[in-house]
Every structure is written in C-alpha cells, then in structure tokens.
Design an enzyme around this catalytic site. Structure first.
Site, PDB file in Angstrom:
ATOM      1  N   GLY A 173      31.328  36.575  54.829  1.00 13.43           N
ATOM      2  CA  GLY A 173      30.066  36.555  54.096  1.00 13.43           C
ATOM      3  C   GLY A 173      29.995  35.289  53.245  1.00 13.43           C
ATOM      4  O   GLY A 173      30.996  34.565  53.104  1.00 13.43           O
ATOM      5  N   HIS A 215      23.832  47.325  57.316  1.00 13.80           N
ATOM      6  CA  HIS A 215      24.539  46.491  58.293  1.00 13.80           C
ATOM      7  C   HIS A 215      26.047  46.571  58.051  1.00 13.80           C
ATOM      8  O   HIS A 215      26.538  46.310  56.943  1.00 13.80           O
ATOM      9  CB  HIS A 215      24.053  45.050  58.156  1.00 13.80           C
ATOM     10  CG  HIS A 215      24.589  44.117  59.189  1.00 13.80           C
ATOM     11  ND1 HIS A 215      24.055  43.991  60.456  1.00 13.80           N
ATOM     12  CD2 HIS A 215      25.626  43.246  59.146  1.00 13.80           C
ATOM     13  CE1 HIS A 215      24.717  43.082  61.137  1.00 13.80           C
ATOM     14  NE2 HIS A 215      25.691  42.611  60.369  1.00 13.80           N
ATOM     15  N   MET A 248      32.397  42.507  65.942  1.00  9.82           N
ATOM     16  CA  MET A 248      32.957  41.159  66.166  1.00  9.82           C
ATOM     17  C   MET A 248      34.402  41.363  66.574  1.00  9.82           C
ATOM     18  O   MET A 248      35.322  41.267  65.755  1.00  9.82           O
ATOM     19  CB  MET A 248      32.858  40.334  64.866  1.00  9.82           C
ATOM     20  CG  MET A 248      31.464  39.828  64.592  1.00  9.82           C
ATOM     21  SD  MET A 248      31.190  39.427  62.859  1.00  9.82           S
ATOM     22  CE  MET A 248      30.784  41.057  62.257  1.00  9.82           C
ATOM     23  N   ASP A 281      21.358  36.878  61.112  1.00  8.03           N
ATOM     24  CA  ASP A 281      22.498  37.281  60.284  1.00  8.03           C
ATOM     25  C   ASP A 281      23.303  36.070  59.829  1.00  8.03           C
ATOM     26  O   ASP A 281      23.874  35.362  60.652  1.00  8.03           O
ATOM     27  CB  ASP A 281      23.380  38.230  61.123  1.00  8.03           C
ATOM     28  CG  ASP A 281      24.574  38.789  60.373  1.00  8.03           C
ATOM     29  OD1 ASP A 281      24.709  38.552  59.163  1.00  8.03           O
ATOM     30  OD2 ASP A 281      25.381  39.476  61.035  1.00  8.03           O
ATOM     31  N   HIS A 320      27.616  45.935  63.755  1.00  7.86           N
ATOM     32  CA  HIS A 320      27.800  44.626  64.384  1.00  7.86           C
ATOM     33  C   HIS A 320      29.288  44.470  64.717  1.00  7.86           C
ATOM     34  O   HIS A 320      30.110  44.311  63.822  1.00  7.86           O
ATOM     35  CB  HIS A 320      27.307  43.552  63.387  1.00  7.86           C
ATOM     36  CG  HIS A 320      27.568  42.141  63.785  1.00  7.86           C
ATOM     37  ND1 HIS A 320      27.425  41.089  62.897  1.00  7.86           N
ATOM     38  CD2 HIS A 320      27.934  41.586  64.966  1.00  7.86           C
ATOM     39  CE1 HIS A 320      27.702  39.952  63.515  1.00  7.86           C
ATOM     40  NE2 HIS A 320      28.024  40.220  64.767  1.00  7.86           N
ATOM     41  N   MET A 343      35.253  43.784  62.233  1.00  8.14           N
ATOM     42  CA  MET A 343      36.005  42.593  62.676  1.00  8.14           C
ATOM     43  C   MET A 343      37.446  42.990  62.981  1.00  8.14           C
ATOM     44  O   MET A 343      38.037  43.779  62.238  1.00  8.14           O
ATOM     45  CB  MET A 343      35.999  41.539  61.575  1.00  8.14           C
ATOM     46  CG  MET A 343      34.605  41.170  61.087  1.00  8.14           C
ATOM     47  SD  MET A 343      34.690  39.841  59.870  1.00  8.14           S
ATOM     48  CE  MET A 343      32.976  39.781  59.345  1.00  8.14           C
ATOM     49  N   MET A 387      23.164  34.829  65.261  1.00  9.26           N
ATOM     50  CA  MET A 387      24.016  34.442  64.132  1.00  9.26           C
ATOM     51  C   MET A 387      23.533  33.109  63.562  1.00  9.26           C
ATOM     52  O   MET A 387      23.330  32.146  64.309  1.00  9.26           O
ATOM     53  CB  MET A 387      25.484  34.287  64.572  1.00  9.26           C
ATOM     54  CG  MET A 387      26.203  35.555  64.964  1.00  9.26           C
ATOM     55  SD  MET A 387      26.158  36.864  63.721  1.00  9.26           S
ATOM     56  CE  MET A 387      26.954  36.078  62.306  1.00  9.26           C
ATOM     57  N   ASP A 392      29.765  45.284  59.355  1.00 12.10           N
ATOM     58  CA  ASP A 392      30.478  44.262  60.126  1.00 12.10           C
ATOM     59  C   ASP A 392      31.880  44.739  60.473  1.00 12.10           C
ATOM     60  O   ASP A 392      32.722  44.903  59.596  1.00 12.10           O
ATOM     61  CB  ASP A 392      30.557  42.967  59.307  1.00 12.10           C
ATOM     62  CG  ASP A 392      29.198  42.314  59.143  1.00 12.10           C
ATOM     63  OD1 ASP A 392      28.570  42.024  60.173  1.00 12.10           O
ATOM     64  OD2 ASP A 392      28.758  42.120  58.000  1.00 12.10           O
ATOM     65  N   SER A 401      24.240  43.690  54.217  1.00 11.71           N
ATOM     66  CA  SER A 401      25.563  43.737  54.840  1.00 11.71           C
ATOM     67  C   SER A 401      26.585  44.180  53.800  1.00 11.71           C
ATOM     68  O   SER A 401      26.798  43.479  52.803  1.00 11.71           O
ATOM     69  CB  SER A 401      25.947  42.356  55.372  1.00 11.71           C
ATOM     70  OG  SER A 401      27.334  42.334  55.618  1.00 11.71           O
TER      71      SER A 401
END
Ligand code: DX5
Ligand code: ZN
Length: 213
Positions: free
Chosen positions: A142, A31, A66, A173, A64, A35, A135, A33, A6
């Site tokens: 992180g 990966h 979020m 994850d 991913h 957000m 999750m 993230d 990630s």
C-alpha cells in the site's frame, strides 16, 4: 463511482472496528489483498482472517489474489462468497477454465492486469468476466505512487467493453487519491480501491466522499 477501501492499510490490531468504520463511512465494497510472498514480495492474510473480516463487514468483499498456484487459493476463498474474486492474468495458464469455476460457485469472476500488461490480452476474455481490475501500482504494498499510464489503459478497456457489448466493470487499484480521482472518473473507472488515502485520513467519511464523484 464505487469506493472499495483496501484493508491493507487498516490497523490490523483493530481490524473489525476499522471495517465497521469504513462501512459506516460509505464504503461500497471491502477490498482484501491476499499475497503469498511468491507472486509479490509480501505476505498478508488467509481465509481465517478474511472470514473474520467478512463477519465485521456490512458490505460485500472484493478479494484480490496476488498469488502463485491460483486455483488452490480460489478454492480456499470461494466458500467465503465474496462479491468479486479476482486473479492476475500474468500468473494463470487457463484463465477461462478458472473463470467458469468461480462463476459456477456463485461468485463474480474478475481479472487483474499489472501496470505493464496490455489490454489486448483481454480480447478473448472480456465477455466472460464481471470486472477487470487495472493495477495503477506494482502490486505488493500500500501507499505507493500512482502510475499515470493506467489512464490510457482505462480508455482502451472502455472501448473494448463497448465494442464487445460487455457489461464488465472497471476497477483501479493503487495510489488512488483526491487528486487523481477526477481523471480516473473521466477515463471511465467504475470502482476505485483506496488504502492509504482512506485509512491514513482522520475522517473516513470525508475521504470516501472525496472519491465518490
Ligand atoms: C497493492 C494492493 C492495493 C493496495 C492499495 O498491491 O493491491 O489494494 O492496498 O493501497 P493504496 O491505495 O495505499 O495504494
Ligand atoms: Zn488490491
């Protein structure tokens, strides 16, 4: 076991070199993230930076989301053609429609479950997705502590996949490290995401190798 570093824990001032380094060190996927500061109390990166990440990477992206307003973000990231595009089931009223939309655009759709969300929520979805991301921390940051109840959820999900003859993969994850990897492997995880464990180590190849059981 496939390993997806990630980049949330990478040095963003040196992002392209960090991505190149983990690709050379044995990463299977990168990966990413995303957000939005609403669905989770943190804000990360948009398509401009993810496009640069893709250019630096020799491995496919695993995006991913979020975020709230998921369809809007799906359309922002589909043009980047990641391997997987995953969204949280807790936030989407019409997941099946969105799953079809992602697949129609040549990307593998994936569903994410927060630590409290039961596997039963997937009963009528499992055959439509290529991956389920479980999750093992509360999403947003992180370097958090692994929530052990995910182990039971992996086993339950594996059972559902078996019963429905699905080919769906299981990704985990959050808080993954060299100490919990065997348990994750035995429970049935196919892909692990690891941020802090890889990027805070001195030797990316060594830490990725420790996760590849
Ligand atoms: C958390 C993110 C994770 C995070 C994992 O919301 O979804 O991908 O970067 O980081 P570690 O491995 O440090 O828990
Ligand atoms: Zn993630």
């Amino acid at each position: 076991m496939y390993v997806a570093p990630s980049i949330l824990s990478a040095d963003f001032g040196n992002l392209s070199n960090e991505i190149k380094a983990v690709c050379e060190a044995g990463a299977d996927l990168i990966h990413v993230d995303v957000m939005d500061g609403h669905f989770v109390p943190n804000l990360t990166i948009g398509p401009l930076v993810v496009k640069a990440a893709k250019q630096a990477s020799t491995k496919p992206l695993d995006i991913h989301l979020m975020v709230e307003n998921i369809p809007f973000f799906v359309d922002l990231f589909l043009p980047l053609q990641p391997k997987f595009l995953s969204f949280h089931i807790e936030e989407e009223k019409h997941p099946l429609r969105l799953i079809s939309h992602i697949r129609d655009n040549g990307v593998s759709p994936a569903i994410v479950l927060n630590p409290h969300t039961p596997i039963s929520t997937l009963k009528h979805i499992i055959q439509e997705v290529d991956m389920v991301l479980l999750m093992s921390v509360n999403p947003g940051f992180g370097g958090q502590k692994f929530i052990p109840s995910v182990i039971e959820k992996i086993k339950e999900l594996k059972e559902l996949i078996y019963k429905t003859n699905s080919t769906c993969m299981i990704e985990v994850d959050g808080g993954v490290n060299g100490l919990n990897i065997s348990e994750l492997d035995e429970a049935g995880a196919d892909i692990v995401v690891a941020g802090n464990y890889i990027f805070s180590s001195n030797d990316y190849a060594e830490s990725i190798k420790a996760l590849k059981l």
